[in-house]
Design a protein around this motif. Sequence first.
Motif, PDB file in Angstrom:
ATOM      1  N   ASP A  30      31.068  71.752  31.147  1.00 56.66           N
ATOM      2  CA  ASP A  30      32.251  72.055  31.952  1.00 56.66           C
ATOM      3  C   ASP A  30      32.511  70.977  32.996  1.00 56.66           C
ATOM      4  OD1 ASP A  30      32.769  74.372  30.581  1.00 56.66           O
ATOM      5  OD2 ASP A  30      31.716  75.666  32.012  1.00 56.66           O
ATOM      6  N   ARG A  31      31.449  70.296  33.418  1.00 56.96           N
ATOM      7  CA  ARG A  31      31.602  69.227  34.418  1.00 56.96           C
ATOM      8  C   ARG A  31      31.791  67.862  33.773  1.00 56.96           C
ATOM      9  NH1 ARG A  31      29.547  70.845  39.351  1.00 56.96           N
ATOM     10  NH2 ARG A  31      30.644  68.999  40.130  1.00 56.96           N
ATOM     11  N   ALA A  32      31.913  67.833  32.447  1.00 61.38           N
ATOM     12  CA  ALA A  32      32.002  66.553  31.741  1.00 61.38           C
ATOM     13  C   ALA A  32      33.191  65.728  32.228  1.00 61.38           C
ATOM     14  CB  ALA A  32      32.092  66.780  30.232  1.00 61.38           C
ATOM     15  N   GLY A  33      34.333  66.388  32.465  1.00 65.43           N
ATOM     16  CA  GLY A  33      35.507  65.647  32.909  1.00 65.43           C
ATOM     17  C   GLY A  33      35.257  64.887  34.198  1.00 65.43           C
ATOM     18  N   LEU A  34      34.568  65.525  35.135  1.00 61.34           N
ATOM     19  CA  LEU A  34      34.254  64.875  36.404  1.00 61.34           C
ATOM     20  C   LEU A  34      33.310  63.699  36.194  1.00 61.34           C
ATOM     21  CD1 LEU A  34      34.389  64.774  39.486  1.00 61.34           C
ATOM     22  CD2 LEU A  34      32.536  66.448  39.554  1.00 61.34           C
ATOM     23  N   ILE A  35      32.319  63.892  35.326  1.00 64.18           N
ATOM     24  CA  ILE A  35      31.363  62.805  35.057  1.00 64.18           C
ATOM     25  C   ILE A  35      32.071  61.610  34.430  1.00 64.18           C
ATOM     26  CG2 ILE A  35      29.351  62.144  33.701  1.00 64.18           C
ATOM     27  CD1 ILE A  35      28.664  63.861  36.070  1.00 64.18           C
ATOM     28  N   TRP A  36      32.949  61.867  33.437  1.00 65.20           N
ATOM     29  CA  TRP A  36      33.664  60.750  32.804  1.00 65.20           C
ATOM     30  C   TRP A  36      34.558  60.042  33.818  1.00 65.20           C
ATOM     31  CZ3 TRP A  36      30.568  60.166  29.316  1.00 65.20           C
ATOM     32  CH2 TRP A  36      30.242  61.093  28.340  1.00 65.20           C
ATOM     33  N   MET A  37      35.149  60.798  34.712  1.00 71.68           N
ATOM     34  CA  MET A  37      35.996  60.194  35.734  1.00 71.68           C
ATOM     35  C   MET A  37      35.173  59.283  36.648  1.00 71.68           C
ATOM     36  SD  MET A  37      38.608  62.095  38.352  1.00 71.68           S
ATOM     37  CE  MET A  37      37.271  63.012  39.130  1.00 71.68           C
ATOM     38  N   LEU A  38      33.986  59.742  37.051  1.00 77.55           N
ATOM     39  CA  LEU A  38      33.123  58.922  37.903  1.00 77.55           C
ATOM     40  C   LEU A  38      32.651  57.674  37.165  1.00 77.55           C
ATOM     41  CD1 LEU A  38      31.016  61.757  39.577  1.00 77.55           C
ATOM     42  CD2 LEU A  38      32.680  60.271  40.709  1.00 77.55           C
ATOM     43  N   ILE A  39      32.324  57.834  35.877  1.00 79.54           N
ATOM     44  CA  ILE A  39      31.901  56.675  35.091  1.00 79.54           C
ATOM     45  C   ILE A  39      33.055  55.689  34.945  1.00 79.54           C
ATOM     46  CG2 ILE A  39      31.259  55.928  32.754  1.00 79.54           C
ATOM     47  CD1 ILE A  39      29.477  58.379  32.565  1.00 79.54           C
TER      48      ILE A  39
ATOM     49  N   GLY B 137      39.783  65.445  42.070  1.00 82.49           N
ATOM     50  CA  GLY B 137      39.005  66.575  42.575  1.00 82.49           C
ATOM     51  C   GLY B 137      37.775  66.231  43.371  1.00 82.49           C
ATOM     52  N   VAL B 138      37.483  64.946  43.553  1.00 89.18           N
ATOM     53  CA  VAL B 138      36.323  64.555  44.355  1.00 89.18           C
ATOM     54  C   VAL B 138      36.723  64.639  45.821  1.00 89.18           C
ATOM     55  CG1 VAL B 138      34.733  62.697  44.921  1.00 89.18           C
ATOM     56  CG2 VAL B 138      35.426  63.051  42.552  1.00 89.18           C
ATOM     57  N   ARG B 139      36.122  65.551  46.549  1.00 85.25           N
ATOM     58  CA  ARG B 139      36.492  65.737  47.961  1.00 85.25           C
ATOM     59  C   ARG B 139      35.242  65.955  48.802  1.00 85.25           C
ATOM     60  NH1 ARG B 139      41.905  67.535  48.593  1.00 85.25           N
ATOM     61  NH2 ARG B 139      43.110  66.478  46.966  1.00 85.25           N
ATOM     62  N   GLY B 140      35.260  65.418  49.997  1.00 87.10           N
ATOM     63  CA  GLY B 140      34.228  65.743  50.960  1.00 87.10           C
ATOM     64  C   GLY B 140      34.485  67.113  51.554  1.00 87.10           C
ATOM     65  N   SER B 141      33.421  67.814  51.931  1.00 82.62           N
ATOM     66  CA  SER B 141      33.555  69.157  52.514  1.00 82.62           C
ATOM     67  C   SER B 141      33.785  69.036  54.014  1.00 82.62           C
ATOM     68  CB  SER B 141      32.289  69.987  52.247  1.00 82.62           C
ATOM     69  OG  SER B 141      32.102  70.160  50.865  1.00 82.62           O
TER      70      SER B 141
ATOM     71  N   ARG C 239      19.526  71.707  41.873  1.00 80.29           N
ATOM     72  CA  ARG C 239      20.811  71.200  41.375  1.00 80.29           C
ATOM     73  C   ARG C 239      20.488  70.184  40.286  1.00 80.29           C
ATOM     74  NH1 ARG C 239      24.641  71.807  45.507  1.00 80.29           N
ATOM     75  NH2 ARG C 239      26.140  70.964  44.019  1.00 80.29           N
ATOM     76  N   TRP C 240      20.290  70.705  39.069  1.00 79.92           N
ATOM     77  CA  TRP C 240      19.759  69.874  37.987  1.00 79.92           C
ATOM     78  C   TRP C 240      20.697  68.721  37.629  1.00 79.92           C
ATOM     79  CZ3 TRP C 240      14.833  70.574  36.948  1.00 79.92           C
ATOM     80  CH2 TRP C 240      14.254  71.836  37.148  1.00 79.92           C
ATOM     81  N   LEU C 241      21.985  68.988  37.524  1.00 74.57           N
ATOM     82  CA  LEU C 241      22.918  67.946  37.093  1.00 74.57           C
ATOM     83  C   LEU C 241      22.985  66.809  38.104  1.00 74.57           C
ATOM     84  CD1 LEU C 241      25.046  66.857  35.172  1.00 74.57           C
ATOM     85  CD2 LEU C 241      26.749  68.279  36.327  1.00 74.57           C
ATOM     86  N   VAL C 242      23.193  67.155  39.369  1.00 77.58           N
ATOM     87  CA  VAL C 242      23.292  66.121  40.405  1.00 77.58           C
ATOM     88  C   VAL C 242      21.949  65.410  40.583  1.00 77.58           C
ATOM     89  CG1 VAL C 242      23.826  65.664  42.824  1.00 77.58           C
ATOM     90  CG2 VAL C 242      25.115  67.408  41.571  1.00 77.58           C
ATOM     91  N   GLY C 243      20.863  66.190  40.638  1.00 78.37           N
ATOM     92  CA  GLY C 243      19.544  65.599  40.787  1.00 78.37           C
ATOM     93  C   GLY C 243      19.195  64.693  39.626  1.00 78.37           C
ATOM     94  N   GLY C 244      19.529  65.127  38.407  1.00 80.48           N
ATOM     95  CA  GLY C 244      19.245  64.299  37.234  1.00 80.48           C
ATOM     96  C   GLY C 244      20.029  63.003  37.251  1.00 80.48           C
ATOM     97  N   ALA C 245      21.317  63.063  37.631  1.00 83.21           N
ATOM     98  CA  ALA C 245      22.125  61.849  37.704  1.00 83.21           C
ATOM     99  C   ALA C 245      21.563  60.878  38.741  1.00 83.21           C
ATOM    100  CB  ALA C 245      23.575  62.203  38.038  1.00 83.21           C
TER     101      ALA C 245
END
Length: 223
Positions: free
Chosen positions: A95-104, A142-146, A203-209
């Motif tokens: 589900d987060r693939a779109g964000l990852i591709w955008m960052l790449i 969609g990348v935003r600081g909190s 946070r497996w995805l963020v930690g793994g990246a």
Amino acid sequence: MLTFVAACLIPAFVISCLVTAVVRRCAPGWGLIDRPAARKVHLTPTPLGGGIGIYFGFVVPVVAAFLLAHWWLATDRVPDWMPVELSNLLPGVLDRAGLIWMLIGAGTLLSAAGLLDDLHPVPWQPRLMIQFAVAAGLVAGGVRGSLFVSYPWVGALLTIFWIVGLINSLNFLDNMDMLSGGVALIAAALFAVIMLTLTGEPRWLVGGALLVLAGSLAGFLVH
């Protein structure tokens, strides 16, 4: 946990180390040489282009991981050795693939601009315009600081300037061998520890990246 850490670090390290070795050998023929000058620290011609190794060390494992996750779910063949807490997260990862591709994609544009600048120095104005365009694209995606403010545009604007500031802070650090890469490695490793151990639920995805990034930086720093 140790298996997960090794699976993230080792492939990134090996790919980055090997690609950087190839770039290091081929750099003179490609014109990627930083020659001594009045404002240079080194006294001998130094190969450029090490970012190519870091780039491939990060992108190849991340893309491979997403392709494997997609295949495992599509064929219902999640391996038995994968911990349950990770296999349950595979649908969320996709589900987060779109964000990852955008960052790449953003990283690819910035890497290409940096490589072009190494080959033929580019004035700072076009480079800054590219950085702002990439940052604005990420925020629009969609990348935003909190930020605890009532107006979303304030957070969007500050995030753009934060991204551009972060890019240039690493550029300014890059005035001697290993400094920028070393700082980035320390930051990636520390944030990976926070994401995987100090936030309650890992946070497996963020930690793994972040671990993949740390491995790719370490592979570059070998040289």
